[in-house]
Design an enzyme around this catalytic site. Sequence first.
Site, PDB file in Angstrom:
ATOM      1  N   MET A 232      57.399 -15.041  57.288  1.00 16.14           N
ATOM      2  CA  MET A 232      57.745 -15.523  55.956  1.00 16.14           C
ATOM      3  C   MET A 232      59.258 -15.617  55.816  1.00 16.14           C
ATOM      4  O   MET A 232      60.001 -14.859  56.382  1.00 16.14           O
ATOM      5  CB  MET A 232      57.187 -14.564  54.915  1.00 16.14           C
ATOM      6  N   CYS A 233      59.639 -16.530  55.002  1.00 19.64           N
ATOM      7  CA  CYS A 233      61.051 -16.898  54.962  1.00 19.64           C
ATOM      8  C   CYS A 233      61.778 -16.219  53.808  1.00 19.64           C
ATOM      9  O   CYS A 233      61.212 -15.460  53.058  1.00 19.64           O
ATOM     10  CB  CYS A 233      61.154 -18.407  54.805  1.00 19.64           C
ATOM     11  N   ARG A 234      63.046 -16.497  53.699  1.00 18.68           N
ATOM     12  CA  ARG A 234      63.868 -16.059  52.561  1.00 18.68           C
ATOM     13  C   ARG A 234      64.581 -17.296  52.044  1.00 18.68           C
ATOM     14  O   ARG A 234      65.039 -18.108  52.841  1.00 18.68           O
ATOM     15  CB  ARG A 234      64.938 -15.039  52.985  1.00 18.68           C
TER      16      ARG A 234
ATOM     17  N   VAL B 130      66.303 -19.417  55.144  1.00 15.37           N
ATOM     18  CA  VAL B 130      66.192 -18.973  56.531  1.00 15.37           C
ATOM     19  C   VAL B 130      64.714 -18.805  56.824  1.00 15.37           C
ATOM     20  O   VAL B 130      63.946 -18.381  55.974  1.00 15.37           O
ATOM     21  CB  VAL B 130      66.972 -17.660  56.805  1.00 15.37           C
TER      22      VAL B 130
ATOM     23  N   ASN C  23      58.747 -20.443  50.194  1.00 14.97           N
ATOM     24  CA  ASN C  23      58.681 -19.150  50.865  1.00 14.97           C
ATOM     25  C   ASN C  23      57.282 -18.634  50.640  1.00 14.97           C
ATOM     26  O   ASN C  23      56.853 -18.463  49.505  1.00 14.97           O
ATOM     27  CB  ASN C  23      59.750 -18.217  50.254  1.00 14.97           C
TER      28      ASN C  23
END
Lengths: 376, 918
Positions: A1-3, A93, A119
Amino acid sequence: MCRFMVYKGKDEILLSELILNPTHSILTQSFDSRLRLDTRRPHNGDGFGIGYYTLPSLGPEPCVFTSTIPAWNCINLSRIASKTKSSLIFAHVRATTEGNLSDQNCHPFSYKRLMFMHNGGIGSFKRIKMKLAMSLNERWFTLVQGSTDSEWAFALLLDCLDKAGHDPDTDAGIGQSVLRRGILKTIERINALIKEAVGRDVVGEEDSRSLLNFAVTDGESVVCSRYVSSRTDEAASLFWSSGTSWKESSASTKPSAEPGQKDYVMERRDKGSDIVLVASEPLTFERDNWVTVPTNSTLTIHKQTVMIHPIIDDFYSPNPAHTRSAGFAQAKGQTITGPDKVVLQERVNGEGSGNGSPDPRSKEVIREAISRLTVG
Amino acid sequence: MCPFSNSITSHEILSGVGGAPNPELLQHDGAMDSSRQQRAVPDHGRTPSLVHRMKHDKSILALAVSSQYIFAGTQGGEILAYSLDTYELRRTIEAHRGSVLSLALSQDQSLLFSSATDPIVNVWCTSTFSRLYALWSPYDLGDIFCVAYSAYHKTLYLGAQNTSIQWYDLKQKDVRPQPNPASHPSERKNRFFDSTGPGGVSTPRPQGADVTLRDAVGGQYLEIDRQDVHQFAHYGYVNCMLLGKRILPEAPAEEVLVSGGGDGRIVLWRIDATGGGAISSLFTLEDGREEGESILSLARDGSFLYSGRFDGEVNVWDLETRQLVRSLKAATGDVLTLSLGGGHLFAGGVSGVVQKYNQHYETVSTFKAHEGLILASNFTTRNGKPTFVTGGNDNTIVIWEVPDCEGRGTDAKRSNNDLMVESLNQFVSFKTVSSLPKYRADCRRGASYLRSVFQNFGAATEMLNTSEPYNPIVFAKFRGNPASAASRKKILFYGHYDVIAAENEQAKWKHDPFTLTGEGGYLYGRGISDNKGPIMAAIYAAHELANEQYLGSDILFLIEGEEESGSRGFAQAVKAKKELIGDVDWILLANSYWLDDHVPCLTYGLRGVIHATVQIESKHPDLHSGVDGSALLDEPLKDLVMLLSKLAGSHGKVQIPGFYDPILPLAEDEEKLYSEITTTLLRGNPDLGDAEELAQSLMRRWREASLTIHRFQTSGPDNSTIIPRLAKASLSLRLVPNQEASEVARLLEDFLQSEFFQLGSKNSLKVTIDHQAEPWLGDFTSPIFQTLESAIMSVWGPTLGRRRNSVHAVKHNLDYFTPNPNSGSDDRPSPTTSNALANGSGEPDEQKFVAQKPLYIREGGSIPSIRFLEKEFDAPAAHLPCGQASDSAHLDNERLRLVNLYNSKKIFKKVFSELPLR
């Protein structure tokens, strides 16, 4: 999982003030993200992207810069960030949940003046992908270049706007309420597709719950969602902060952990919101500066005014004291799927989906972790 | 600044005093450049006038005004409590860790509620400034933008960044379980902020996060119940709230909560008394616009509700029909604050402009109030005086007087203190500079204004002319009660209306020197302290006594216009009019300063002065030193230098024979006074050094004579090849009792002549005595000093402790105090200049000390008339210093503290009534 992180300001800001310098900048979050439980692979190193709006004379479309190398290794990022200013910035990111490592799969995605990032993940994506694709008008179907669920969600959003009579091709802004309705419709359609695909037998080898933290902008207004398609689980983290100036903390005298990093504070010289920041994780450790976006709601930034609307559907609870388990979102953070990746079964198993027979020790660990986390 | 100052007539002067004040003359908000433009439009007094300005070092975000205090919330988390009387900062409450966003008072003004960017609502006691309760929410609510308190339900409401309104029923505070200390927002474990990074170490809290605030301690901890929350009360920040009765036409007795939010809606909430103050939406005021047009501010007047929005939009809502009645467009930019009072609506905002509307929503006036954003405002009527207060991000709080308020007719009483400041306001506006001929007309106007003040108060007046072209003396007489006619004593008050020049060419003044400006508890303006303020205090004291029928003596005033220029023509004029003035029993003047800023003083001695010019002239014209320079030539400047070198020896010892002979030795009781002074000063300022040294340095300046050479002047062009034809020097001698000025002048002349003769020069010497004034020494044990002492003690109180000063007190350079390190074996006292004493005051100092009596002091300066009057009327004189050491008399930014002005008036009043009884 992203930020991810969004900046919307009355004035322009140097990208590095957000992306590089703060103690817990989005760059730091790419290798030190705190709200994921995975201590073995805490990295968001599968590429990154920034998108920002430029002077109107250069056209209404945002400039988007993506790369598949980890953000912390990209020398071009720090070069560009320390010489670029904008008043509306998206940064992302990536840790892949769906789709492999490629430039096409890096957020933010953009179409004309619209920009989008995500996200989380769409539940049972493989089971709905075809139906989702088929439900789109051809122009949005053909738009999708990569293989992520997120890009399909963007296409779906564009389709929703289009079908509601708001052509994303327009040169004018789309407006906050249309964008918000678009996001709501997108969530609604995803939920409907999943429901149709998995039916009542929700739990299986693949989780049908979606984590839909979206951010979309038309270059003027920003709409973000924090959403989980569950009544009992908490959505992936999302925070915001607003104030009159984003300043290096004057109290900061101690050497910071990372060279070049500084303590920032959100100052409030008046009651205005000249600066609004939305981020998966706070960029600083100033407790009083950051507020949690309520689970299952949208956050709208319009003319430097922040609005928050609940997303009222089957998964909404009007009870202010309604507690949700943070386990799912965290577990999602360490779930890695894809052809070349192995799901880390032993720590995820059982939590949330409730099947299997996890060993009692790891269950205890997770339970403790969750109880610790739900206090705040 | 005064529009009438070029053509002032007695009528206009008179109208400014007593009765209906002439609004144009009252304008004194000259500090703002833009207000000058404002002034161009005649608005017939509808523009509020700036009364006082208080400066801080941080943005002012919130205001609340009680009957005693102005409370201001700052960006630094402080709550400042200013006295509404004297505008002095009474207390700086360190209240919050972040910007204070909202302040609210309970109806009885006993409780003050504050909210900030930290998630705590503090409840303060308004008399002790201590914290009674600290209240928090179990949720993460962000900034708390507003608080409201229902005295009826005893319930506190807060509106927050996370769109919720939450409440706490204070009736339940002792019934509910005590909150777990771990639930305190700064103790709570947060899954992000207390998380661990790589390596398992959590990020330390940023510096400053754990600072304990001095005042945000103690009191009872209260936690809002998890259910006492209305989520999504707005779909935006809850920006503002108000609470009141008579909002619902159908249920006027019901108390209703009104909130305005970032979503652009105004919601009226029903309060459920039985449900612990829970709220439920009654109805929403909407005008069908797209969401997001924030409601930034709210105000209510009966059944009309006003809301402020972006770009100067002010909405008027009728609560009976729930309709938008009107939308006004103010020049304020985003309307951040609305206040109602005196039949006016005041809108303030981003542009720093306040727009004032009447009841027909017509703009009455628009004026620039702040250099930055106006963030808060408040309206209050105190003692019949309508007062408007604004605060802004230019770090200032400004007090405005609103002259044209409803219900402020003839019955509205204005305090004498206000009228006194108003009179001073005009008095200061006259440029009564006696030293510059171009201000001669202004001096005349000032004198005639002063006379009009006396006349208005029923005093008999006369203008005593001095020999042309000098300024006249204003003579006035307040007659005592006729009943006591036979035995009536007479007190003569001597003062001067002329001032030192203040051209302000370098703009060193913060404000126009001739526009009285109130700031931070002080009045600023040329002459305010020297001597116009003290004069006005004495006049009002006499007037009040006369009004109250307590004037048992005659009070005579002799206010001259040439004091700063050596009292030219004063003695002759007084001598000529001695008949008119009559007998005098005591002489009183008020033309000096305390030793520091805290302890009142009484002056019993002044030095005299002789100003002389020594001139040496040759018969030759100016010559070239290369052509004509030779040992044969007696050069005037060389002669002058040699001559002057005879005047003083090493360490400033004057070499004139017999110069020191008449000087009185130090008496024992006098020595005691010096030790009282040094003890008191050193207790306040230990940095002043050794007591003995300090006493020595004071004695050197007060009771010892001195000689100064001020400057040389030469003829011819200003280059280094000229032998000047003529050279002269200005010098002065400060004299002490019992030196007679004329005698010393004679000694000086004789000495110079004889020394010059010994030079055997071909040049000629001329010594001119330009000015002389006698020294003065009062008897500090006499009745007049006794009376003054007891008056000072009763007015200033026995405890003259230094109040704890604000945190932002200006740090003065303390270098003055450190004894000169080079003095080494030199046992002479290092010069503690008057500057050092003034600068030493005002430092934050927590300790309190008691000074039982005023300090008896002398001064190194001279006032020529005092000894003259004593001799002429054969009456003892006494000198009451009104101002503080930091008043900057004769310097830039001359000022007088309001408390000193008010208290001086009280002291004069006491002295005028008690002295005759002695």
